[in-house]
Design a protein around this motif. Structure first.
Motif, mmCIF file in Angstrom:
data_model
loop_
_atom_site.group_PDB
_atom_site.id
_atom_site.type_symbol
_atom_site.label_atom_id
_atom_site.label_comp_id
_atom_site.label_asym_id
_atom_site.label_seq_id
_atom_site.Cartn_x
_atom_site.Cartn_y
_atom_site.Cartn_z
ATOM 1 N N PHE A 56 0.452 -1.016 0.083
ATOM 2 C CA PHE A 56 0.403 0.112 -0.192
ATOM 3 C C PHE A 56 1.111 1.352 0.338
ATOM 4 C CE2 PHE A 56 0.444 -1.492 4.151
ATOM 5 C CZ PHE A 56 0.984 -0.894 5.152
ATOM 6 N N THR A 100 3.885 -2.710 8.703
ATOM 7 C CA THR A 100 4.761 -1.961 10.237
ATOM 8 C C THR A 100 4.466 -0.331 9.647
ATOM 9 O OG1 THR A 100 6.548 -2.323 11.825
ATOM 10 C CG2 THR A 100 7.012 -1.886 9.346
ATOM 11 N N GLU A 192 -1.375 -3.303 16.077
ATOM 12 C CA GLU A 192 -1.671 -2.161 16.146
ATOM 13 C C GLU A 192 -2.577 -1.279 16.547
ATOM 14 O OE1 GLU A 192 -2.763 0.139 11.927
ATOM 15 O OE2 GLU A 192 -3.442 -2.131 10.920
ATOM 16 N N GLN A 285 1.286 5.590 17.594
ATOM 17 C CA GLN A 285 0.792 4.391 16.753
ATOM 18 C C GLN A 285 2.074 3.598 16.615
ATOM 19 O OE1 GLN A 285 0.636 3.817 12.432
ATOM 20 N NE2 GLN A 285 -0.193 2.678 12.451
ATOM 21 N N GLU A 287 3.617 -0.815 15.194
ATOM 22 C CA GLU A 287 2.435 -1.579 14.608
ATOM 23 C C GLU A 287 3.618 -2.623 14.036
ATOM 24 O OE1 GLU A 287 0.687 -1.251 10.776
ATOM 25 O OE2 GLU A 287 -0.117 -3.069 10.776
HETATM 26 MN MN MN Z 1 -0.170 -0.216 8.495
#
Ligand code: MN
Ligand code: MN
Length: 301
Positions: A56, A100, A192, A285, A287
């Protein structure tokens, strides 16, 4: 490794290693006042150079923007001073996805909150195991965050990852919740935790910007340029999210806007709005993608 075929295991491991290296390089690359598009392009180039493909677009989400911002073409935005920058990256090898994120903190006062997110992730990684109810994992994450005086974002979750799918099957909420879902042996999950301050709303809502898109339906467009864009999306990204930046030079520049608009209006592709903390408070965040093993998990990223 049991309950996963050798091919899947090999590809997942490689996707994870590519991301781990990319994340660590980005931690020292990102600076205040740097154009955001430089961060996105650097991340995506590193992933490709190491033998993967971006699963992504690189997300660079700042302060109260929790997720889903990537640079549109020609983005002039820069990393603000004293900001909290979440860099969230995905890579796949032959469709096997790893995911991540890291929070880069240019604001001293928010360092402790970033540590709370990292600590919650560590606790989740230490505790996750086959057959664990997702509600139990959510409770551990929530409790860890609250014990440090912060608040989890209740409507953002971790997720299972699948072949050519970033969000597959089971979700992993960051709070205690009612669900019969369980973590399964041999499956890969992105964990996450998202963390904000105590007096925040503790949830996100859609913002007005849309910078990430995904193919959801195969309906042949009338416009020949839209048709060409669709072919390119199918061949290159399949069902994985993409950025408008990745479609430059596929059709002549003067036809791009109209062609892209047709794909959106006919709902062949959908856009993901940015997620913004509902009370405008900063969000951190952390992850990792993990593979569930008999005695716990293997951290892939
Ligand atoms: Mn992510
Ligand atoms: Mn994720």
């Amino acid at each position: 490794m049991k309950n996963i075929n050798e091919e899947a295991f090999k590809n997942l491991r490689l996707a994870g290693r590519i991301l781990r290296e990319t994340r660590e390089e980005l931690k020292v690359f990102v600076r205040e006042k740097m154009p955001i598009i430089e961060v996105c392009e650097k991340a995506e180039e590193l992933i490709r150079r190491k033998g993967g493909k971006p699963a992504f677009p690189c997300n660079v989400s700042i302060n109260d923007v929790a997720a889903h911002y990537t640079s549109p073409p020609g983005d002039e935005k820069r990393i603000p001073e004293d900001s909290l920058v979440k860099v969230d990256i995905g890579a796949h090898v032959d469709g096997y996805v790893a995911d991540t994120a890291v929070t880069i903190c240019f604001n001293r006062e928010l360092r402790d909150m970033v540590e709370a997110a990292e600590h919650a992730l560590k606790k989740a990684v230490e505790n996750i195991q086959p057959n664990m109810p997702t509600s139990r994992l959510g409770a551990i994450i929530e409790q860890t965050i609250k014990s440090r005086g912060y608040k989890p974002i209740s409507n953002l979750t971790g997720h299972q990852v699948g072949k050519y799918l970033v969000h597959a099957g089971t979700s992993l909420p960051n709070v205690a919740h009612v669900s019969f879902a369980k973590v399964k042996l041999g499956e890969a999950y992105a964990i996450e935790p998202f963390v904000t301050v105590q007096n925040a709303a503790g949830k996100v809502e859609n913002g007005s910007e849309v910078t990430i898109f995904r193919l959801v339906k195969q309906k042949p467009p009338k416009n020949p340029h839209a048709k060409k864009l669709l072919e390119h999306i199918k061949d290159n990204f399949k069902t994985l999210p993409f950025a408008e930046r990745w479609l430059q030079n596929v059709v002549p520049q003067e036809h791009f806007k109209e062609a892209f608009r047709e794909l959106l209006l006919s709902k062949v592709i959908i856009g993901y709005p940015v997620f913004i903390e509902a009370s405008g408070k900063p969000v951190a965040q952390a992850e990792h993608t993990v593979l569930i093993a008999e005695d716990g998990c293997l951290v892939l990223t």
